[in-house]
Every structure is written in C-alpha cells, then in structure tokens.
Design a protein around this motif. Structure first.
Motif: not given
Length: 398
Positions: A119-130, A154-160, A163-166
């Motif tokens: 989660l610590a990485d997932a809430i950083r958009p650039e790191k999540l994409r990397e 992009d599909g996974i980023i759009d999907a999650i 939820a991550l923001e919530r």
C-alpha cells in the motif's frame, strides 16, 4: 487486529439480531469505541474492501480512521491475481486445491517472490505504474496461452485508483500504534482468518491457504512480539467441517445431509456447502499443540442436539499402525482409517442454556471427553449464533 489472509475468509457475526458477513474486517468493527487494524500480514483487495465498507455503512456502521487503520505494509491483491488464481486451478484439473479464486495465493506468491505491491507504494501513482509495468507483462505471459483475460497497466490503475483514494485516510504505519497500546496494557484481540489445517506450514499441504493461520502468524502478521500473546482461544465446532478440496478422514455424508437440512454449514464467502464429519481429535490435538491453546471455544454444540449417538475420532490407523497426530506424507492421508469412540447423545435443546450447569449431562460428558483428548480446557461453549448464546465455562462452572 487481522494479521493474515484476505477476502477469502468469511465470518458471519450476529449483533442484536442483525447479521453481518465480514471478509477483511476484524469483527470489532461492529462495536463502538474499538480501534480496528488490518495488518501487514493481510493481502488486501482494495476494491473488495471498499465494497465491504459500503455494505457495512449501509447497515449503519460508521467507518472512519479513528475506527479503522490499514498497514502501509499490507500487500495488494490486484485484478490480475484473481485471473492467475483461476489459471492455476484450471491447470491442476482434478487435483485442484479448491481455492476461492480471490487471488490470495498469487498475491502471497508475489510477496514471497519480492515482486508484490504494498500500500505504501500503491498510493504513490508514479511508483504504482513503475511496479505494474514490470508485473503485468509477466502475468499476461501466463494468462494469454490459456485463453484467459489479460491486463494493461492503465486498466489496472483505472480499476484500483478510486478504491485506493477512498482508503488513503486509513493507511498508516501501524507498528507504533499497536506497540503504544501494548505498552499501555490495553486489550488487543488478534483475529485469525482460517483454520489450523489450512496453515501453509502445518496444514494438509498442498490443500492449504498461502499464509500462517496458526497463532504464530499473529505476531509476524502484526508486528507485535510473541511475548505479547497472553492467551490463545482455539475456536472449534462440535463437529468437523471442510470446504474445498483436500483430505477429510471423518467425512460423513449422513451428518452433512442432516446439518445442511438444518440450514447450516454453507460458506459465508462462497456459499458452497461444507463437507461435514464427526469431530476429529487427531486434528484438534495437533492444533492445540502448535497454537499453544489455553482454552477451547466449542461452537455449534446445538447442531448435535437431536443425534442419538455421537462419534469422536480418537486416532488414525495407517497401514495398521496407530497415529495420534496427522501425517506430513500427503499420500498417507489416502490410507487413513479413522478410529471412533461412540458417546450417547443428549436429545435435548441446548439453545437456551445459560451456564455450564444448564447443559445436559451427556453434553457435558461429550465436552469433557473432547478436552481430555485434545489436552486443552474448554473455556467457551456456543449453543447458537447470538452473542448471549456463548457460555463462559470457568465463570459458570466455578
């Protein structure tokens, strides 16, 4: 605190005649004034968790950061993990594990392979994409030859992302929080997600889940040390059940049909009918050992109220030899002959009993025998789903 597992767990909780089905939440979320924590040992599907939040809020449960914290070290279950779960089961054919296909195993595999996303990485958009740009092509290489769904970054980023923001306000480093509570001698309840024999180390391997479901997993999964555990309550039905594939020595179709006819023993997560059998004290004895059980909570005793006789498996015979503990050899499970002891039933309604003394004599004899065979004292007896249908044995017997 939840310290392991994921949304493959299903806990049905009755509070003031209202039914709640929990998957990722600790059951304390239903009570005011309790701090609930989803810890680092959990693999978390952010979409499923948000759906669970929506359901609970619709039932009047307020969920805010004061009530729920989520470890920033928890690993994500991604949409591709669900598909990888289905792919593995499809390849196993009639040797399938019987998973819930919720992506739990593949998420833990990514964690062990050091390619999981926390989660610590997932809430950083650039790191999540990397990180996804590395993982998604690898997953697609497995899925595409099988004709299964493939994914885009992009599909996974759009999907999650929604939820991550919530969930963002709930995400925190939980270690200082729980250590402060422990040092202040506050009461901390660790809640396990699955049974001992689904443990990755001690269960009926390979028909197991992908985490440590035993009491030891409470420490590695939450960041509290082993000496923080003061008591271990082993929760066990008055009979044995299993859902999914895997060995089940005491499986009994007659008992299963009887319990299903009462509307019992259907999985809270999958709705699948559970296999049912007589209580297996070989498994129970081993569970009490590896967990360090200080008290047994025997639930669903009322499910046996109408049985004329009740059987208890006391040991196994394998190739003519007596075994008091379950084998590690996976092929030996196919050669087990369970050895039973038969006790008389009590043929009385137990659902209105308030104390140990209220229970029928044959019910007390049954419970006493379970305690003798398992090597652990009975601390609680459940005779129905209501909170007031749990007998605290030490208080009521003493």
């Amino acid at each position: 605190m939840r310290g392991q597992g994921g949304a493959n767990a299903g806990h049905t909780v009755i509070v003031e005649d209202k039914k709640y089905v929990l998957h990722l939440f600790p059951s304390g979320i239903l009570w005011p004034g309790k701090q609930n924590i989803i810890s680092n040992g959990v693999v978390l599907d952010p979409i499923s968790l948000c759906e669970e939040i929506t359901t609970l809020e619709g039932q009047g449960i307020v969920i805010n950061p004061e009530k729920l914290l989520i470890s920033d070290r928890a690993h994500l279950v991604l949409p591709l993990h669900r598909e990888l779960d289905a792919a593995r089961e499809a390849k196993l054919g009639d040797k399938k594990i019987g998973t819930t296909k919720r992506g739990i195993g593949p998420a833990y595999a990514d964690k062990a392979n050091r390619q999981g996303i926390r989660l610590a990485d997932a809430i950083r958009p650039e790191k999540l994409r990397e990180l996804l740009e590395i993982r998604v092509p690898e997953a697609n290489a497995t899925l595409e030859p099988l004709g299964l769904e493939t994914f885009t970054v992009d599909g996974i980023i759009d999907a999650i992302t929604p939820a991550l923001e919530r969930l963002r306000p709930h995400i925190a480093d939980i270690i200082p929080v729980v250590h402060k509570a422990w040092k202040a001698k506050e009461t901390i309840l660790f809640e396990g997600a699955q049974g001992t024999f689904l443990d990755i180390d001690f269960g009926t391997y390979p028909f197991v889940t992908s985490s440590n479901t035993t009491s030891g997993g409470c420490t590695t999964g939450t960041g509290l040390p082993p000496l923080a555990i003061e008591a271990v309550v082993g929760v066990c039905k008055a009979y044995t059940t299993r859902v999914g594939s895997g060995p089940f020595p005491t499986d009994n179709e007659d008992l299963a049909n009887y319990l299903h006819g009462l509307g019992r023993e259907f999985g809270a997560t999958t709705g699948r009918a559970r296999s049912c059998g007589w209580l297996d004290t070989v498994l129970l004895r081993y569970s009490c050992m590896v967990n360090g059980v200080t008290g047994l909570a025997i639930t669903c005793l009322d499910g046996l109220d109408e049985r004329d006789t009740i059987q208890i498996c006391t040991h196994y015979e394998i190739d003519g030899e007596k075994h008091e503990f379950p084998p590690a050899d996976r092929d030996a499970w196919d050669r087990i002959v369970p050895v039973y002891e038969t006790l008389p039933g009590w043929k009385e309604d137990t659902t209105s009993c308030n104390t140990w003394g209220d229970l029928p004599e044959n019910a007390k004899a049954y419970l006493t025998r379970l305690s003798e065979l398992s090597g652990a004292p009975i601390s609680h007896v459940g005779i129905g789903p209501g909170r007031d249908q749990t007998i605290l044995v030490e208080q009521s017997a003493g």
